[in-house]
Design an enzyme around this catalytic site. Structure first.
Site, PDB file in Angstrom:
ATOM      1  N   LYS A  22     -41.607  40.856 -75.417  1.00 50.51           N
ATOM      2  CA  LYS A  22     -41.979  41.667 -74.236  1.00 50.51           C
ATOM      3  C   LYS A  22     -42.161  43.133 -74.658  1.00 50.51           C
ATOM      4  O   LYS A  22     -43.163  43.758 -74.333  1.00 50.51           O
ATOM      5  CB  LYS A  22     -40.895  41.579 -73.186  1.00 50.51           C
ATOM      6  N   ASN A  23     -41.204  43.646 -75.438  1.00 47.90           N
ATOM      7  CA  ASN A  23     -41.190  45.086 -75.733  1.00 47.90           C
ATOM      8  C   ASN A  23     -42.191  45.489 -76.798  1.00 47.90           C
ATOM      9  O   ASN A  23     -42.276  46.663 -77.141  1.00 47.90           O
ATOM     10  CB  ASN A  23     -39.773  45.528 -76.114  1.00 47.90           C
ATOM     11  N   CYS A 116     -35.094  48.595 -65.548  1.00 50.89           N
ATOM     12  CA  CYS A 116     -33.690  48.211 -65.302  1.00 50.89           C
ATOM     13  C   CYS A 116     -32.845  49.450 -65.012  1.00 50.89           C
ATOM     14  O   CYS A 116     -33.006  50.498 -65.622  1.00 50.89           O
ATOM     15  CB  CYS A 116     -33.122  47.511 -66.526  1.00 50.89           C
ATOM     16  N   ARG A 121     -32.585  57.226 -66.648  1.00 47.44           N
ATOM     17  CA  ARG A 121     -33.529  56.932 -67.733  1.00 47.44           C
ATOM     18  C   ARG A 121     -34.561  58.054 -67.756  1.00 47.44           C
ATOM     19  O   ARG A 121     -35.682  57.916 -67.312  1.00 47.44           O
ATOM     20  CB  ARG A 121     -34.142  55.553 -67.541  1.00 47.44           C
ATOM     21  N   ASP A 306     -29.938  45.630 -76.243  1.00 47.01           N
ATOM     22  CA  ASP A 306     -30.434  44.546 -75.380  1.00 47.01           C
ATOM     23  C   ASP A 306     -29.696  43.238 -75.615  1.00 47.01           C
ATOM     24  O   ASP A 306     -29.751  42.335 -74.784  1.00 47.01           O
ATOM     25  CB  ASP A 306     -31.929  44.336 -75.611  1.00 47.01           C
ATOM     26  N   ARG A 398     -38.479  39.031 -65.790  1.00 50.21           N
ATOM     27  CA  ARG A 398     -39.226  40.122 -66.427  1.00 50.21           C
ATOM     28  C   ARG A 398     -39.228  39.947 -67.945  1.00 50.21           C
ATOM     29  O   ARG A 398     -40.099  40.478 -68.625  1.00 50.21           O
ATOM     30  CB  ARG A 398     -38.606  41.479 -66.068  1.00 50.21           C
TER      31      ARG A 398
HETATM   32  C1  EPZ Z   1     -36.820  50.466 -74.849  1.00 58.32           C
HETATM   33  O1  EPZ Z   1     -36.520  51.228 -73.695  1.00 58.32           O
HETATM   34  C2  EPZ Z   1     -36.754  49.022 -74.404  1.00 58.32           C
HETATM   35  N1  EPZ Z   1     -37.723  48.791 -73.343  1.00 58.32           N
HETATM   36  C3  EPZ Z   1     -35.361  48.710 -73.879  1.00 58.32           C
HETATM   37  O2  EPZ Z   1     -35.320  47.321 -73.556  1.00 58.32           O
HETATM   38  C4  EPZ Z   1     -34.350  48.986 -74.979  1.00 58.32           C
HETATM   39  O3  EPZ Z   1     -33.041  48.781 -74.463  1.00 58.32           O
HETATM   40  C5  EPZ Z   1     -34.478  50.427 -75.462  1.00 58.32           C
HETATM   41  O4  EPZ Z   1     -35.840  50.675 -75.888  1.00 58.32           O
HETATM   42  C6  EPZ Z   1     -33.553  50.734 -76.620  1.00 58.32           C
HETATM   43  O5  EPZ Z   1     -33.796  49.856 -77.664  1.00 58.32           O
HETATM   44  C7  EPZ Z   1     -39.027  48.610 -73.670  1.00 58.32           C
HETATM   45  O6  EPZ Z   1     -39.402  48.660 -74.828  1.00 58.32           O
HETATM   46  C8  EPZ Z   1     -39.982  48.355 -72.541  1.00 58.32           C
HETATM   47  P1  EPZ Z   1     -35.249  54.611 -75.328  1.00 58.32           P
HETATM   48  P2  EPZ Z   1     -36.738  52.831 -73.715  1.00 58.32           P
HETATM   49  O7  EPZ Z   1     -36.279  55.603 -74.940  1.00 58.32           O
HETATM   50  O8  EPZ Z   1     -37.951  53.154 -74.472  1.00 58.32           O
HETATM   51  C9  EPZ Z   1     -32.520  58.103 -73.652  1.00 58.32           C
HETATM   52  C10 EPZ Z   1     -34.994  45.423 -72.207  1.00 58.32           C
HETATM   53  O9  EPZ Z   1     -33.965  44.912 -71.741  1.00 58.32           O
HETATM   54  N2  EPZ Z   1     -33.786  58.810 -73.425  1.00 58.32           N
HETATM   55  O10 EPZ Z   1     -35.046  54.283 -76.755  1.00 58.32           O
HETATM   56  O11 EPZ Z   1     -36.603  53.314 -72.332  1.00 58.32           O
HETATM   57  C11 EPZ Z   1     -32.357  56.973 -72.658  1.00 58.32           C
HETATM   58  O12 EPZ Z   1     -31.812  57.453 -71.445  1.00 58.32           O
HETATM   59  C12 EPZ Z   1     -35.157  46.929 -72.181  1.00 58.32           C
HETATM   60  O13 EPZ Z   1     -35.941  44.795 -72.735  1.00 58.32           O
HETATM   61  C13 EPZ Z   1     -33.760  60.130 -73.040  1.00 58.32           C
HETATM   62  O14 EPZ Z   1     -32.694  60.723 -72.876  1.00 58.32           O
HETATM   63  O15 EPZ Z   1     -35.451  53.266 -74.545  1.00 58.32           O
HETATM   64  C14 EPZ Z   1     -31.409  56.042 -73.370  1.00 58.32           C
HETATM   65  O16 EPZ Z   1     -30.086  56.511 -73.186  1.00 58.32           O
HETATM   66  C15 EPZ Z   1     -33.985  47.633 -71.512  1.00 58.32           C
HETATM   67  N3  EPZ Z   1     -34.932  60.782 -72.813  1.00 58.32           N
HETATM   68  C16 EPZ Z   1     -31.802  56.207 -74.831  1.00 58.32           C
HETATM   69  O17 EPZ Z   1     -32.527  57.439 -74.915  1.00 58.32           O
HETATM   70  C17 EPZ Z   1     -36.145  60.160 -72.988  1.00 58.32           C
HETATM   71  O18 EPZ Z   1     -37.199  60.817 -72.781  1.00 58.32           O
HETATM   72  C18 EPZ Z   1     -32.675  55.060 -75.348  1.00 58.32           C
HETATM   73  O19 EPZ Z   1     -33.870  55.096 -74.657  1.00 58.32           O
HETATM   74  C19 EPZ Z   1     -36.160  58.802 -73.375  1.00 58.32           C
HETATM   75  C20 EPZ Z   1     -34.963  58.153 -73.602  1.00 58.32           C
END
Ligand code: EPZ
Length: 436
Positions: A22-23, A116, A121, A306, A398
């Site tokens: 998915k990701n 989610c 986020r 995840d 999803r």
């Molecule tokens: C991706 O989310 C994945 N989703 C998530 O999978 C996964 O848990 C996550 O990466 C971490 O591996 C998709 O790819 C669609 P991040 P993403 O930006 O991109 C903070 C699932 O279950 N952050 O790496 O949103 C954020 O709050 C989903 O398949 C900021 O602070 O993850 C979090 O604490 C859930 N500012 C951390 O970084 C930003 O601008 C990780 O977020 C962006 C992120």
């Protein structure tokens, strides 16, 4: 909203093909927008988030067709640069369209994404990086009005956190920018490599994906190509957890074991035997799992956040006490309250969860609050004594292709109960499993 009714405990057996990631599929569909001709993505999973991405691409004017696990995107009709809020709210990765739209159209209007509920986020890393690439962004009343009249210009971008989505957004925006972009502290997840491989196959010049420093040399145009989406490492880990908690032997096919290196040692620590042969992985679980000492979620190549919920279900019925530390998201323990309803013994203090293994779960009605937490409840239901009724299945749909069909093919007694129209008398339980 439909529910899943699970009769446990029961062993699983047989073989399951793991669907595409998915990701990875979601950013690849955004990347297809950048091309000057049609793309075909193979091995796309049949998930509601993929359907949402199809709707976004069609809204933008792209011809987008699905045929089995193939998704065809012809971006030549792209004429819009906005994403309706209803579509933005359906998933987190809608924000990753921003980099692609503003690169293609020179402007973009969209709202903050959904996804989610795992705590706040924010998208500050996305927005600050895009601003550095030359995008002017006005945020008002939850709406992002973006423009890059002068085009995008390569630059140096240093992330304070290796955000997966923000790294993807920069790759999409920088790929056709003027000049070179150097990303430091980039995310290293396999999905980043898959996106870079796709963009390079289309004519992009990206090197270093998978490392913390990625160099993107802007090119004038990208031509569509065919690409096969990598397998879903989190879905694979979830099905391994299902085998682990039920003392089963299970074979997964079409996996990339290298992508699962961060999780496999935890399975082996609990007494599971994992054998790998090319893209096939076999797990032989013990009758009772041993505890896993510590599970700390980290950016790749650390233990993936995840997989935390499904793996916690294993710890909840293992011999001994396991400690989890969720370092990525602020609120990713919503499944704990529901596991307690099934008889688990878990104490949460901030980012730390102390899981004292119990002999067995006992079936109960539970509610999924997010994608991976919901999957963890299904895993627990397979091992629970009696019936477990999981509601909130739309979260699970999803990220898992027909989870009940996949599990039934392995011998699990699980059936989807569609939303009952008001007043309809529920069918007797006994008939449910036969009918399913
Ligand atoms: C991706 O989310 C994945 N989703 C998530 O999978 C996964 O848990 C996550 O990466 C971490 O591996 C998709 O790819 C669609 P991040 P993403 O930006 O991109 C903070 C699932 O279950 N952050 O790496 O949103 C954020 O709050 C989903 O398949 C900021 O602070 O993850 C979090 O604490 C859930 N500012 C951390 O970084 C930003 O601008 C990780 O977020 C962006 C992120």
């Amino acid at each position: 909203m439909s529910k899943l009714l699970i009769q446990g405990p029961g062993r699983l057996e047989g073989e399951l093909r793991v669907h595409g990631a998915k990701n990875s599929t979601l950013p690849l569909m955004a990347a297809a927008l950048l091309c000057g001709s049609e793309c075909i993505l193979h091995n796309c999973p049949d998930l509601s988030d993929v359907d949402t991405s199809v709707r976004i691409l069609r809204h933008l004017g792209c011809r987008t067709e699905r045929s089995g696990s193939d998704v065809l995107v012809d971006p030549r009709g792209a004429a819009h640069w906005d994403i309706p809020e209803t579509l933005m709210r359906e998933m987190r990765s809608s924000i990753v369209f921003l980099g692609a739209i503003v690169s293609k159209m020179g402007k973009a209007t969209l709202s903050f994404p959904g996804g989610c509920e795992l705590g706040p986020r924010p998208i500050d890393l996305h927005l600050s990086a895009l601003r550095k690439l030359g995008v002017s962004i006005q945020e008002d009343h939850g709406c992002l009005r973006c423009s890059a009249e002068q085009g995008l210009k390569g630059t140096n971008i240093a992330f304070s956190f290796p955000s997966v989505g923000a790294t993807e957004n920069v790759l999409l925006a920088a790929c056709c920018a003027k000049g070179t972009t150097v990303i430091t502290n980039a995310a290293r997840e396999p999905e980043i490599c898959d996106l870079a491989d796709f963009l390079n196959a289309c004519g992009g010049k990206i090197c270093g994906a998978g490392d913390s420093t990625i160099v993107v040399e802007g090119v004038k145009k990208l031509d569509g190509c065919e690409h096969r989406v990598i397998p879903d490492r989190i879905a694979a880990a979830t099905y391994l957890a299902a085998a682990a908690v039920t003392g089963s032997t299970l074979t997964l096919t079409h996996v990339l074991p290298a992508h699962m290196a961060p999780v496999l040692p935890v399975f082996e620590e609990t007494g599971c035997q994992i054998d790998v042969d090319g893209e096939t992985m076999r797990i032989v679980a013990p009758k009772r799992l041993s505890r896993m000492k510590n599970v700390r979620t980290m950016p790749y190549p650390g233990f993936p956040t995840d997989a935390q919920a499904p793996v916690m279900t294993m710890a909840a019925v293992a011999e001994g006490t396991s400690i989890f530390v969720e370092n990525i998201f602020e609120s990713r323990y919503k499944h704990v309250g529901e596991l307690l309803r099934l008889g688990a013994n878990i104490k949460v203090e901030g980012r730390v969860a102390v899981v004292e293994g119990v002999q067995r779960f006992s079936g109960a009605p539970v509610e999924a609050a997010d994608l991976r937490g919901g999957a963890a409840l299904v895993v627990a239901g397979l091992a629970a004594q009696g019936e477990t009724l999981v509601s909130g299945v739309k979260h699970i749909d999803r990220g898992y292709e027909s989870i009940e069909k996949s599990l039934r093919s392995l011998g699990a007694r699980v059936i989807r109960i569609p939303e009952e129209p008001a007043g309809k008398v529920p069918i007797c339980r006994a008939a449910v499993y036969q009918e399913g």
